[in-house]
Design an enzyme around this catalytic site. Structure first.
Site, PDB file in Angstrom:
ATOM      1  N   SER A  77       0.836  -1.191   0.000  1.00 49.01           N
ATOM      2  CA  SER A  77       0.000   0.000   0.000  1.00 49.01           C
ATOM      3  C   SER A  77       0.879   1.252   0.000  1.00 49.01           C
ATOM      4  O   SER A  77       1.823   1.352  -0.784  1.00 49.01           O
ATOM      5  CB  SER A  77      -0.953  -0.055   1.197  1.00 49.01           C
ATOM      6  OG  SER A  77      -2.009   0.874   1.060  1.00 49.01           O
ATOM      7  N   ASP A  97      -5.256  -3.673  -2.865  1.00 48.71           N
ATOM      8  CA  ASP A  97      -4.379  -3.243  -1.772  1.00 48.71           C
ATOM      9  C   ASP A  97      -3.629  -4.411  -1.121  1.00 48.71           C
ATOM     10  O   ASP A  97      -4.243  -5.335  -0.577  1.00 48.71           O
ATOM     11  CB  ASP A  97      -5.250  -2.532  -0.737  1.00 48.71           C
ATOM     12  CG  ASP A  97      -4.457  -1.849   0.353  1.00 48.71           C
ATOM     13  OD1 ASP A  97      -3.289  -2.197   0.578  1.00 48.71           O
ATOM     14  OD2 ASP A  97      -5.022  -0.961   1.008  1.00 48.71           O
TER      15      ASP A  97
END
Length: 282
Positions: A43, A162
Site C-alpha cells: 500500500s 491493496d
C-alpha cells in the site's frame, strides 16, 4: 529461486498515515543511509519505498501535503455519487506528469524491491519485483483500497487490490526471503491492536468475491501474527520496530496540513534516531 538476504526494510501501509514513513525515509535519504539488501512494502508503504529507492528526497512528502489534500483526490461527495473516494487515477496521472519517479534508478537499485498486492480470486498476498514497465501500475494496485477505489487493476492477468489486506505488515515475507536483520516501519503506535471490523459491510460489498472476503476476515489474525513475529523473532533474527509515538494524529484520510506536517516531522526525527540505533546494534 529466492536469494538469501541479510538486511531488509519493511514498510507498512495505511493511506495518509504513510506520512510517518515518508518522514523516516527522508531522514534516511538525507543521511545517505541504505544498508538494505531487500525492501518490501504494501500500500502506501510500497510507494514510499519507491521514492526512497529513487533517491527523491521529499517527493512523497510533497504528495501528502499538496496533491493528496486536493479535492480531486479524497472526495466524499464524488464517492456518494458512485465515484472513487480515493481517486488513484487522478493522483497517478498528475504526479507522473509533474513529479515522476526515477524509474531507472529504482529498478537498478542495489536493494531488491518487492511490492505486495492482494490477489482477489484466492485472497492471498503476492509479492512482485517491478520492472520499469509495470512499476507505477504495481504500486498503484498495492494502494487500491477496495470500495474506496472502484476500478479494477490487473497485473500479470490477475485482478489485484491493496496489498495491506492480505498481509498488512510483510515482515514474515522478509524473513522467508532470508532476512535476518529487519527494520519495520509501522504506521500505528506500539500498543495498537487490530480488530475485525465492518463485518456486515464487507459481507454485503464483497459477497461476490469470496477470496477477497476471506482475506478481509482474516486480516486481523495476520496482523497479530506479524506483531508476534516482530516482538518475538526466531533465533538469529533481529527486528527493529519503528512506530509513531502517541503524538501521531494522522488517520487514513486526514487532510489537515498542520497535522500532516507535524507527523512528517515526527517520522523524520524517528528516522534519525533509527540510524543511530542501527549503527549501535549492527
Amino acid at each position: 529461486m529466492k536469494i538469501k538476504k541479510k538486511k531488509a526494510l519493511v514498510v507498512e501501509g495505511g493511506a495518509m498515515r504513510g506520512i510517518f514513513s515518508t518522514g523516516v525515509l527522508d531522514a534516511f535519504l538525507e543521511k545517505k543511509f541504505n544498508p538494505f539488501d531487500l525492501c518490501i512494502g504494501v500500500s502506501a508503504g510500497s510507494t514510499n519505498i519507491a521514492a526512497y529507492l529513487a533517491a527523491m528526497y521529499q517527493r512523497n512528502y510533497r504528495i501528502y501535503i499538496d496533491y493528496s489534500i486536493r479535492p480531486e483526490f479524497i472526495n466524499w461527495f464524488k464517492f456518494l455519487k458512485g465515484g472513487h473516494l480515493v481517486d488513484l487515477d487522478w493522483l497517478w496521472d498528475i504526479t507522473i506528469k509533474e513529479i515522476r519517479l526515477d524509474l531507472d534508478r529504482i529498478v537498478n537499485s542495489k536493494s531488491q524491491y518487492l511490492v505486495g498486492v492482494t490477489e482477489i480470486s484466492e485472497g492471498k498476498a503476492i509479492y512482485l519485483e517491478p520492472n520499469k514497465g509495470n512499476l507505477e501500475e504495481l504500486i498503484k494496485a498495492s494502494s487500491a483500497i477496495p470500495l474506496f477505489y472502484r476500478n479494477k487493476i490487473n497485473i500479470l492477468n490477475m485482478e489485484v487490490v491493496d496489498g495491506g489486506i492480505a498481509d498488512p505488515i510483510p515482515v514474515i515475507e522478509a524473513y522467508n526471503w532470508g532476512a535476518s536483520k529487519i527494520v519495520v516501519i509501522r504506521s500505528r503506535p506500539f500498543n495498537y491492536n487490530m480488530s475485525n471490523s465492518n463485518g456486515l459491510l464487507n459481507e454485503i460489498c464483497f459477497r461476490k468475491k469470496p477470496g477477497l472476503l476471506r482475506a478481509l476476515k482474516n486480516r486481523a489474525n495476520v496482523y497479530k501474527q506479524s506483531i508476534e513475529f516482530i516482538r518475538n523473532p526466531p533465533k538469529g533474527v533481529k527486528v527493529l520496530e519503528i512506530n509513531p509515538t502517541n503524538e501521531f494524529k494522522t488517520n487514513r484520510l486526514t487532510k489537515n496540513i498542520n497535522i500532516l506536517n507535524n507527523d512528517y516531522s515526527l517520522g523524520y526525527k524517528v528516522g534519525l534516531d533509527l540510524i543511530n540505533r542501527w549503527s549501535n546494534s549492527y
